[in-house]
Design a protein around this motif. Structure first.
Motif, PDB file in Angstrom:
ATOM      1  N   ALA A 268      -6.946  -8.504  54.730  1.00 43.28           N
ATOM      2  CA  ALA A 268      -6.978  -7.989  56.123  1.00 43.28           C
ATOM      3  C   ALA A 268      -8.111  -8.298  56.979  1.00 43.28           C
ATOM      4  CB  ALA A 268      -6.682  -6.722  56.171  1.00 43.28           C
ATOM      5  N   HIS A 269      -9.236  -8.313  56.373  1.00 48.40           N
ATOM      6  CA  HIS A 269     -10.536  -8.415  57.158  1.00 48.40           C
ATOM      7  C   HIS A 269     -10.837 -10.108  57.318  1.00 48.40           C
ATOM      8  CE1 HIS A 269     -12.244  -4.499  57.662  1.00 48.40           C
ATOM      9  NE2 HIS A 269     -11.793  -4.049  56.379  1.00 48.40           N
ATOM     10  N   GLY A 270     -10.194 -10.892  57.002  1.00 46.65           N
ATOM     11  CA  GLY A 270      -9.974 -12.369  57.058  1.00 46.65           C
ATOM     12  C   GLY A 270     -11.098 -12.772  56.203  1.00 46.65           C
ATOM     13  N   LEU A 271     -11.269 -12.220  54.874  1.00 47.97           N
ATOM     14  CA  LEU A 271     -12.156 -12.798  54.100  1.00 47.97           C
ATOM     15  C   LEU A 271     -11.563 -14.035  53.221  1.00 47.97           C
ATOM     16  CD1 LEU A 271     -13.718  -9.469  52.945  1.00 47.97           C
ATOM     17  CD2 LEU A 271     -15.173 -11.312  54.264  1.00 47.97           C
ATOM     18  N   HIS A 272     -12.388 -14.804  52.631  1.00 42.08           N
ATOM     19  CA  HIS A 272     -11.883 -16.028  51.887  1.00 42.08           C
ATOM     20  C   HIS A 272     -11.757 -15.423  50.530  1.00 42.08           C
ATOM     21  CE1 HIS A 272     -12.037 -20.745  51.340  1.00 42.08           C
ATOM     22  NE2 HIS A 272     -11.047 -20.063  50.629  1.00 42.08           N
ATOM     23  N   VAL A 273     -10.500 -14.839  50.068  1.00 45.38           N
ATOM     24  CA  VAL A 273     -10.456 -14.281  48.947  1.00 45.38           C
ATOM     25  C   VAL A 273      -9.513 -15.191  48.013  1.00 45.38           C
ATOM     26  CG1 VAL A 273      -9.445 -12.405  47.567  1.00 45.38           C
ATOM     27  CG2 VAL A 273     -10.053 -12.020  49.915  1.00 45.38           C
ATOM     28  N   THR A 274     -10.113 -15.419  46.886  1.00 44.17           N
ATOM     29  CA  THR A 274      -9.376 -16.059  45.698  1.00 44.17           C
ATOM     30  C   THR A 274      -8.900 -15.136  44.351  1.00 44.17           C
ATOM     31  OG1 THR A 274     -11.287 -16.769  44.571  1.00 44.17           O
ATOM     32  CG2 THR A 274     -10.755 -18.174  46.422  1.00 44.17           C
ATOM     33  N   VAL A 275      -8.054 -15.552  43.579  1.00 43.16           N
ATOM     34  CA  VAL A 275      -7.637 -14.436  42.639  1.00 43.16           C
ATOM     35  C   VAL A 275      -7.908 -15.356  41.273  1.00 43.16           C
ATOM     36  CG1 VAL A 275      -5.670 -13.453  41.353  1.00 43.16           C
ATOM     37  CG2 VAL A 275      -6.160 -13.102  43.769  1.00 43.16           C
ATOM     38  N   ASN A 276      -8.501 -14.837  40.506  1.00 47.23           N
ATOM     39  CA  ASN A 276      -9.014 -15.412  39.180  1.00 47.23           C
ATOM     40  C   ASN A 276      -9.059 -14.569  37.752  1.00 47.23           C
ATOM     41  OD1 ASN A 276     -10.551 -17.755  40.620  1.00 47.23           O
ATOM     42  ND2 ASN A 276     -11.021 -15.819  41.579  1.00 47.23           N
ATOM     43  N   SER A 277      -9.190 -14.963  36.716  1.00 50.24           N
ATOM     44  CA  SER A 277      -8.703 -14.499  35.536  1.00 50.24           C
ATOM     45  C   SER A 277     -10.049 -13.608  34.916  1.00 50.24           C
ATOM     46  CB  SER A 277      -8.261 -15.270  34.463  1.00 50.24           C
ATOM     47  OG  SER A 277      -9.178 -16.363  33.888  1.00 50.24           O
ATOM     48  N   ASP A 278     -11.216 -14.186  35.036  1.00 54.43           N
ATOM     49  CA  ASP A 278     -12.487 -13.674  34.470  1.00 54.43           C
ATOM     50  C   ASP A 278     -12.654 -13.684  33.044  1.00 54.43           C
ATOM     51  OD1 ASP A 278     -14.872 -12.263  34.470  1.00 54.43           O
ATOM     52  OD2 ASP A 278     -14.095 -10.396  35.286  1.00 54.43           O
ATOM     53  N   ASP A 279     -11.963 -12.764  32.098  1.00 49.15           N
ATOM     54  CA  ASP A 279     -11.814 -12.973  30.847  1.00 49.15           C
ATOM     55  C   ASP A 279     -10.458 -12.807  30.244  1.00 49.15           C
ATOM     56  OD1 ASP A 279     -15.115 -13.140  30.170  1.00 49.15           O
ATOM     57  OD2 ASP A 279     -14.764 -11.403  31.804  1.00 49.15           O
ATOM     58  N   PRO A 280      -9.622 -13.619  30.310  1.00 44.36           N
ATOM     59  CA  PRO A 280      -8.167 -13.180  30.419  1.00 44.36           C
ATOM     60  C   PRO A 280      -7.505 -12.565  29.079  1.00 44.36           C
ATOM     61  CG  PRO A 280      -8.475 -15.540  30.325  1.00 44.36           C
ATOM     62  CD  PRO A 280      -9.892 -14.864  30.794  1.00 44.36           C
ATOM     63  N   PRO A 281      -8.202 -12.888  27.994  1.00 42.38           N
ATOM     64  CA  PRO A 281      -7.596 -12.058  26.715  1.00 42.38           C
ATOM     65  C   PRO A 281      -7.866 -10.355  26.714  1.00 42.38           C
ATOM     66  CG  PRO A 281      -8.344 -13.995  25.951  1.00 42.38           C
ATOM     67  CD  PRO A 281      -8.967 -13.788  27.320  1.00 42.38           C
ATOM     68  N   TYR A 282      -9.303 -10.294  27.128  1.00 37.57           N
ATOM     69  CA  TYR A 282      -9.620  -9.113  27.113  1.00 37.57           C
ATOM     70  C   TYR A 282      -9.190  -8.178  27.863  1.00 37.57           C
ATOM     71  CZ  TYR A 282     -13.828 -10.522  24.370  1.00 37.57           C
ATOM     72  OH  TYR A 282     -14.418 -11.004  23.386  1.00 37.57           O
ATOM     73  N   PHE A 283      -8.781  -8.823  29.359  1.00 44.18           N
ATOM     74  CA  PHE A 283      -7.958  -7.846  30.445  1.00 44.18           C
ATOM     75  C   PHE A 283      -6.546  -8.075  30.640  1.00 44.18           C
ATOM     76  CE2 PHE A 283     -12.625  -8.885  31.960  1.00 44.18           C
ATOM     77  CZ  PHE A 283     -12.901  -7.801  31.597  1.00 44.18           C
ATOM     78  N   ASP A 284      -6.066  -8.896  29.677  1.00 42.85           N
ATOM     79  CA  ASP A 284      -4.849  -9.018  29.413  1.00 42.85           C
ATOM     80  C   ASP A 284      -3.813  -9.526  30.670  1.00 42.85           C
ATOM     81  OD1 ASP A 284      -2.107  -8.725  28.060  1.00 42.85           O
ATOM     82  OD2 ASP A 284      -1.776  -6.515  29.091  1.00 42.85           O
ATOM     83  N   GLY A 285      -4.338 -10.913  31.029  1.00 41.86           N
ATOM     84  CA  GLY A 285      -3.924 -11.569  32.070  1.00 41.86           C
ATOM     85  C   GLY A 285      -4.675 -12.605  32.742  1.00 41.86           C
TER      86      GLY A 285
END
Length: 347
Positions: A268-285
């Motif tokens: 909403a603040h117009g930030l350049h946001v991306t979505v990523n997995s980081d450490d996928p097995p540990y965080f279940d996604g």
């Protein structure tokens, strides 16, 4: 699988914030331990996965660094990298930028040549077999010293042409970005793009230091920036990408529920946001699960999901020619699935 789930899984997407050491699925970790004659505290993949109940970043890092011990040989680094890239390809990832932190391994005697050859070999296979666009980033640990980081920079220079960027992660609180100002200056002087974990558990002041002192190209996480309105305005004006990892934030209790995640506020603040997995097995996604979790909890529209995916392509450390090629792949997919974006067009 619902129509929207299939659409999101098939979306040509990016994963710009993913740690190779954090991508070891439980069974693979056990297999690598057995291969190297190591005994872990868990006998089954189910028992190991059951240990993924973290109270904070440090409790995760304790297990994460224990898992690093199973990566010893060139073959190990190849196999874990290849396993992630195979899974990412199935998830629709067309551009992945992978972190590896050599310090966890070289301090135990693993030659840097084995690490780099294993990782880069797996990446080349994925390029050839899956047509993926890939980049490797070297990460240093912020709980160590700046001279330690400088040593890593020197160590990886023989592979300079195969490295797209330099980053920094690890325990954030008490380890401000300012500790590493000279290191990041050196990385920039040697021609590397730069990024740093900031504002995950640390305060907005750490994001400010990353922007003003380190002068990074991207910020990993960055959630805490919302506490500083001037900082938010500057990040938005400069289009500094934030590689946000929603399920990671949930599992590490940065947020108490997905409904409280700041992703929608960042957007909403117009930030350049991306979505990523980081450490996928540990965080279940993996990336798809992150996007769908945000959709369910935050009410993201299909158009907003597409916008986040497009942000990822625009934030990637690639040439403009390659960026346009990636955007063409995304646009072709959207054109072929116009009915999902505009259901009325299907009637």
């Amino acid at each position: 699988m619902t129509g929207i789930e299939a659409f999101v899984r098939g979306l040509p997407k990016t994963d710009l914030h993913m740690h190779i050491e954090g991508s070891i699925e439980p069974q693979l970790m056990l297999d690598l331990a057995a291969r190297n004659g190591l005994k872990l505290r868990w006998d089954t993949a189910e028992a190991l996965r059951g240990a993924y109940r973290f109270q904070n970043l440090q409790s995760f890092l304790d297990l994460y660094f224990e898992g690093c011990k199973v990566l010893v040989t060139e073959r190990d680094f190849h196999d874990v990298t290849r396993a992630y890239l195979r899974r990412a390809h199935e998830d629709g990832v067309i551009r992945a930028e992978l972190f590896i932190g050599p310090q966890s391994f070289t301090e135990r005697g693993t030659p840097i040549e084995a690490l780099m050859s294993g990782v880069l070999g797996a990446m080349e296979e994925a390029r050839r077999e899956h047509g993926m666009s890939l980049g490797l980033m070297i990460s240093v640990h912020r709980h160590r010293t700046e001279p330690d980081a400088m040593a890593v920079l020197d160590q990886v220079m023989p592979w300079k042409d195969h490295i797209i960027g330099i980053g920094m992660g690890g325990a954030e609180v008490g380890n401000p970005p300012s500790k590493f100002a000279r290191f990041f200056q050196a990385a920039r002087d040697r021609g590397f793009r730069t990024t740093v974990h900031a504002g995950e558990e640390g305060p907005a002041a750490y994001v400010r230091e990353a922007l003003d002192l380190l002068q990074v190209d991207r910020i990993d996480h960055g959630n805490a920036c919302l506490a500083d309105h001037d900082l938010v305005r500057e990040l938005a004006a400069q289009r500094v990408p934030l590689t946000v990892c929603p399920l990671s934030n949930l599992r590490l209790k940065v947020v108490s529920s997905m409904r409280e995640h700041p992703l929608k506020a960042l957007m909403a603040h117009g930030l350049h946001v991306t979505v990523n997995s980081d450490d996928p097995p540990y965080f279940d996604g993996y990336v798809t699960e992150n996007l769908l979790a945000c959709r369910d909890a935050l009410g993201l529209s299909t158009e907003e999901i597409v916008g986040l995916v497009r942000n990822g392509v625009e934030a990637a450390f690639v040439t403009e020619e390659e960026r346009q090629a990636l955007l063409l792949r995304l646009d072709a997919y959207l054109a072929a699935h116009a009915d999902v974006l505009d259901p009325a067009s299907a009637s």
